[in-house]
Design an enzyme around this catalytic site. Structure first.
Site, PDB file in Angstrom:
ATOM      1  N   GLU A  59      -8.520  35.439  41.055  1.00  0.00           N
ATOM      2  CA  GLU A  59      -9.252  34.468  41.870  1.00  0.00           C
ATOM      3  C   GLU A  59     -10.705  34.448  41.389  1.00  0.00           C
ATOM      4  OE1 GLU A  59      -6.982  34.808  46.185  1.00  0.00           O
ATOM      5  OE2 GLU A  59      -8.515  36.284  45.709  1.00  0.00           O
ATOM      6  N   HIS A  98     -11.510  38.354  41.203  1.00  0.00           N
ATOM      7  CA  HIS A  98     -10.633  39.231  41.982  1.00  0.00           C
ATOM      8  C   HIS A  98      -9.257  39.334  41.338  1.00  0.00           C
ATOM      9  CE1 HIS A  98      -8.103  40.042  45.756  1.00  0.00           C
ATOM     10  NE2 HIS A  98      -8.528  41.178  45.244  1.00  0.00           N
ATOM     11  N   ASN A 138      -5.468  37.326  49.799  1.00  0.00           N
ATOM     12  CA  ASN A 138      -5.570  38.395  50.803  1.00  0.00           C
ATOM     13  C   ASN A 138      -5.698  37.845  52.224  1.00  0.00           C
ATOM     14  OD1 ASN A 138      -5.152  40.554  49.194  1.00  0.00           O
ATOM     15  ND2 ASN A 138      -7.298  41.161  49.017  1.00  0.00           N
ATOM     16  N   SER A 163     -12.284  42.660  46.979  1.00  0.00           N
ATOM     17  CA  SER A 163     -11.130  41.951  47.534  1.00  0.00           C
ATOM     18  C   SER A 163     -11.397  41.474  48.958  1.00  0.00           C
ATOM     19  CB  SER A 163      -9.892  42.837  47.515  1.00  0.00           C
ATOM     20  OG  SER A 163     -10.124  44.022  48.214  1.00  0.00           O
TER      21      SER A 163
END
Ligand code: CAA
Length: 269
Positions: free
Chosen positions: A139, A127, A177, A106
């Site tokens: 992702e 991800h 993120n 991540s």
């Protein structure tokens, strides 16, 4: 995360090997998967025979040799570059020539993780978000040397797993993120700045910003340790003050208040 991803794979009809070094943790993960699939049967979302067939598609293994026939390996090991490197180094000679090596990292660089491979073009980021079986997004991260065909196969796999994939580059935090980590850090700082309780902050963000769950609930779900670790990794790369983990969260980690998994975080469980 590994268990959640394995659950998605068996539900999608894929023969799946769940590799976990510790057999007790592997069995616990299988137990969680069985529990959630049984809940789906109880709620009328899945037929009992389909649940049993899905569970039968999961084979647990403790060694890497069991991954030799896999089309794709998705690693969800601890978020430490050295750990990922060791794993990819050991994995490459074991898997098929055409196997894709995906990482669920991540906050680390996929390019850096892939740098230890003889053939880094076979590596890609996939991800998933927590909880992986429920969150629709994955992702698909293109590293510096990811082959086009590998990237598209990973994207298609995301769809096969029932997810909504997005394509993105290998930048710190990728898309979500990069935004969510500083935002959650802001939320924790507001707790002290505004003298507000976790419950009131959560109510505020749910009812004032339409979040499905409050930031403190979310941090308890993700794990304070996981979040602090990811924050530090992003701060290392971007040097933006908002990326640095708030002192309050760091103290919680030091005290073992990690959230749901330790029984106490912002809330007790
Ligand atoms: N498989 C299947 N079902 C599962 C499950 C699983 N693994 N885990 C939980 N469930 C089920 C539970 O059984 C529960 O149903 P029952 O109560 O009937 O048993 C149900 O899901 C959850 O019930 P809720 O009413 O709590 O569900 P909800 O509609 O409120 O949605 C949520 C839950 C999807 C988690 C939602 O609250 C949400 O979207 N929260 C935000 C989560 C989020 O932002 N995640 C991102 C975290 S950041 C991250 O992941 C980045 C990173 O890199 C670390």
């Amino acid at each position: 995360m590994g268990a959640g991803i394995a659950q998605l794979a068996i539900e999608a009809g894929l023969e799946t090997v769940g590799r976990e070094v510790d057999p007790a943790r592997a069995e616990a993960a299988r137990g969680r998967i069985e529990h959630f699939l049984t809940r789906k049967v109880e709620k009328g979302q899945l037929e009992a025979p389909a649940r049993d067939a899905a569970i039968a598609r999961l084979r647990l293994a403790s060694g890497l040799g069991d991954l030799a026939d896999c089309d794709v390996v998705i690693e969800a090991a601890f978020e430490e570059l050295a750990v990922k490197h060791e794993l990819f180094r050991e994995l490459e000679p074991v898997v098929r020539e055409d196997a894709i090596l995906a990482t669920n990292t991540s906050a680390l660089s996929v390019t850096e993780i892939a740098s230890v491979l003889e053939r880094p073009e076979r590596a890609v980021g996939m991800h998933f978000f927590n909880p992986a079986p429920l969150m629709p997004l994955v992702e698909i991260v293109r590293a510096e040397r990811t082959a086009d065909e590998v990237f598209e196969r990973a994207y298609d796999l995301g769809r096969t797993l029932g997810k909504t994939p997005i394509r993105c580059g290998d930048t710190p935090g990728f898309v979500v993120n990069r935004v969510l980590i500083p935002l959650l850090n802001d939320c924790v700082r507001v707790l002290d700045e505004a003298g507000v309780t976790p419950a009131d902050l959560d109510t505020g963000m749910k009812h004032g910003a339409g979040w499905p769950m409050g930031p403190c609930e979310l941090l308890d779900l993700v794990g304070a340790d996981v979040h602090v670790h990811a924050s530090e990794a992003l701060y290392d790369k971007l040097r933006e003050p908002r990326m640095a983990p708030p002192a309050r969260l760091v103290r919680m980690v030091q005290a073992g208040k990690l959230g749901r998994k330790s029984g106490e975080g912002f809330y007790t469980y």
